[in-house]
Design a protein around this motif. Sequence first.
Motif, short mmCIF file in Angstrom:
data_model
loop_
_atom_site.label_atom_id
_atom_site.label_comp_id
_atom_site.label_asym_id
_atom_site.label_seq_id
_atom_site.Cartn_x
_atom_site.Cartn_y
_atom_site.Cartn_z
N ILE A 79 0.84 -1.41 -0.15
CA ILE A 79 -0.13 -0.07 -0.21
C ILE A 79 0.92 1.25 0.03
O ILE A 79 0.63 2.12 -0.83
CB ILE A 79 -0.96 -0.15 1.19
CG1 ILE A 79 -2.02 -1.04 1.12
CG2 ILE A 79 -1.52 1.44 1.41
CD1 ILE A 79 -2.68 -1.31 2.32
N PHE A 80 1.88 1.36 0.83
CA PHE A 80 2.74 2.40 1.01
C PHE A 80 3.93 2.40 -0.05
O PHE A 80 4.44 3.72 -0.06
CB PHE A 80 3.12 2.65 2.46
CG PHE A 80 1.99 2.94 3.62
CD1 PHE A 80 1.23 4.21 3.38
CD2 PHE A 80 1.64 1.89 4.25
CE1 PHE A 80 0.21 4.20 4.22
CE2 PHE A 80 0.59 2.42 5.16
CZ PHE A 80 -0.12 3.59 5.09
N PHE A 81 4.42 1.38 -0.45
CA PHE A 81 5.70 1.39 -1.28
C PHE A 81 5.63 0.99 -2.69
O PHE A 81 6.44 0.96 -3.53
CB PHE A 81 6.72 0.90 -0.48
CG PHE A 81 7.16 1.37 0.70
CD1 PHE A 81 7.63 2.48 1.07
CD2 PHE A 81 6.47 0.79 1.92
CE1 PHE A 81 8.00 3.06 2.05
CE2 PHE A 81 7.08 1.45 3.16
CZ PHE A 81 7.64 2.72 3.49
N LEU A 82 4.32 0.02 -2.98
CA LEU A 82 3.86 -0.32 -4.00
C LEU A 82 5.04 -1.18 -4.92
O LEU A 82 5.43 -1.06 -5.92
CB LEU A 82 3.87 0.73 -5.24
CG LEU A 82 2.75 1.70 -4.58
CD1 LEU A 82 2.64 2.93 -5.67
CD2 LEU A 82 1.32 1.32 -4.55
N ILE A 93 5.68 3.07 -14.45
CA ILE A 93 4.68 3.96 -13.62
C ILE A 93 5.10 4.18 -12.11
O ILE A 93 4.29 4.81 -11.55
CB ILE A 93 3.21 3.48 -13.97
CG1 ILE A 93 2.96 2.13 -13.41
CG2 ILE A 93 3.17 3.50 -15.39
CD1 ILE A 93 1.50 1.97 -13.21
N TRP A 94 6.00 3.46 -11.80
CA TRP A 94 5.97 3.36 -10.11
C TRP A 94 6.38 4.62 -9.63
O TRP A 94 5.83 4.93 -8.75
CB TRP A 94 7.48 2.31 -9.76
CG TRP A 94 7.52 1.97 -8.33
CD1 TRP A 94 6.83 1.56 -7.74
CD2 TRP A 94 8.48 2.65 -7.83
NE1 TRP A 94 7.23 1.85 -6.31
CE2 TRP A 94 8.41 2.53 -6.43
CE3 TRP A 94 9.60 3.72 -8.16
CZ2 TRP A 94 9.35 2.99 -5.18
CZ3 TRP A 94 10.46 4.03 -7.08
CH2 TRP A 94 10.25 3.67 -5.65
N SER A 95 7.24 5.40 -9.99
CA SER A 95 7.69 6.70 -9.53
C SER A 95 6.40 7.66 -9.34
O SER A 95 6.20 8.44 -8.57
CB SER A 95 9.03 7.29 -10.20
OG SER A 95 8.65 7.47 -11.83
N ILE A 140 0.37 16.50 -7.76
CA ILE A 140 0.06 17.07 -9.06
C ILE A 140 1.29 16.47 -9.89
O ILE A 140 0.65 15.84 -11.12
CB ILE A 140 0.43 18.81 -8.92
CG1 ILE A 140 -0.61 19.36 -8.39
CG2 ILE A 140 0.67 18.89 -10.44
CD1 ILE A 140 -0.19 20.78 -7.96
N MET A 141 2.45 16.02 -9.35
CA MET A 141 3.34 15.42 -10.31
C MET A 141 2.89 13.88 -10.43
O MET A 141 3.05 13.57 -11.98
CB MET A 141 4.70 15.36 -9.43
CG MET A 141 5.38 16.52 -9.31
SD MET A 141 6.95 16.29 -8.25
CE MET A 141 7.82 14.80 -8.95
N GLY A 142 2.32 13.29 -9.70
CA GLY A 142 2.16 11.71 -9.90
C GLY A 142 0.86 11.95 -10.92
O GLY A 142 0.47 11.10 -12.00
N THR A 143 -0.20 12.69 -10.66
CA THR A 143 -1.48 12.48 -11.87
C THR A 143 -1.07 13.14 -13.35
O THR A 143 -1.29 12.19 -13.99
CB THR A 143 -2.47 13.73 -11.11
OG1 THR A 143 -2.10 14.82 -10.89
CG2 THR A 143 -3.13 12.99 -9.87
N VAL A 144 -0.15 14.00 -13.41
CA VAL A 144 0.26 14.24 -14.74
C VAL A 144 1.09 13.32 -15.14
O VAL A 144 0.92 12.93 -16.50
CB VAL A 144 1.03 15.82 -14.58
CG1 VAL A 144 1.83 16.34 -15.93
CG2 VAL A 144 0.09 16.93 -14.09
N LYS A 149 1.86 9.17 -19.12
CA LYS A 149 2.25 7.65 -19.28
C LYS A 149 1.07 7.01 -20.22
O LYS A 149 1.52 6.32 -21.13
CB LYS A 149 2.42 7.16 -17.95
CG LYS A 149 3.95 7.42 -17.67
CD LYS A 149 4.92 6.47 -18.52
CE LYS A 149 6.26 6.58 -17.94
NZ LYS A 149 7.07 5.52 -18.50
N ARG A 150 0.00 7.18 -19.80
CA ARG A 150 -1.17 6.37 -20.34
C ARG A 150 -1.66 6.72 -21.66
O ARG A 150 -2.00 6.08 -22.68
CB ARG A 150 -2.34 6.48 -19.13
CG ARG A 150 -2.30 5.71 -18.28
CD ARG A 150 -3.45 5.91 -17.17
NE ARG A 150 -3.26 5.15 -15.90
CZ ARG A 150 -3.42 4.01 -15.61
NH1 ARG A 150 -3.89 3.23 -16.58
NH2 ARG A 150 -3.26 3.45 -14.56
#
Length: 294
Positions: A79-82, A93-95, A140-144, A149-150
């Motif tokens: 959950i916390f470190f994927l 996509i991990w980062s 913001i970084m993660g969603t963008v 990526k997708r």
Amino acid sequence: MAILLNLIALLSPFILAMGLGIKFFKISKMPLNIRWEIYPLPSLRGENCKGSYMEDVDWIKKKHGKKLFIEFIEPFKEIFFLHRVKKFNLYGIWSWSMALHWGVWLLFLWNILILMAFVFNSIELSNFIFLPYLSYFLGIMGTVGLILKRINNKELKLYTSGIEYFNLIFLFVIFISGLLMIYRENSILEALLYVESVLSFNLSISEFHPFTLIHFLLFEIFLIYIPFSKFFHGPVKFFTFHKILWDDYYQKKDSSEEKKILQQLNYKVKWVGPHILPEQTWLENAKNTNLHEK
């Protein structure tokens, strides 16, 4: 309008809790899933145990305990470190996923701190001002990153439905609104005043900046949305890990599990295939040895 916003703010955590509870109850009542039984399990019963305890001589006569603490720690690592995303995902996509998830965790933590600061009046929120900034920037970084990526990866794009883009954009808007809110002067004081107004059911729209109202409203809608969306994938990991990946308890006669299995074996098969007897039970299909005659 103010009354509606006040009601949404008050009811959203209760709807979240009730929705999660109903979902967990419904999942617990679903038919038994096929266990994977992939060894070694995290809850190893001995230092040298690499496989099933059923490989031991006279295993039925021995006590078979589990290290439940390890079983509860393992899902939190995911959950916390994927770590499974990092290890097995082929699309890099991990980062970005880590940034998004930690943005969400810190967003929850920040809102909990705001509530605690109001209730106990002993927490100096200015000491934790880095939390919302870190949450919003990571989010913001993660969603963008995930959206790009997708869009740009042809294979990943095939697996991405419209609801995936909607969820990512929804989170992006939440993080952007939060950044616009927290960047303003006296934003912490206004957040505390918002909590006080909501809990006293005396919310006045004119007392707050639009960014504050928009951000809290979006977060409250997010709480309501979680149990009925793909965001529920986090809590449901309990069943995936404990009931599918790691459940290796042996079957006892007349146990509740045996009764469920017998019931499920009598379900009628409703789909068609070259190896299937349609409208027959699962047990009848399992006993069918004349597949070549179909």
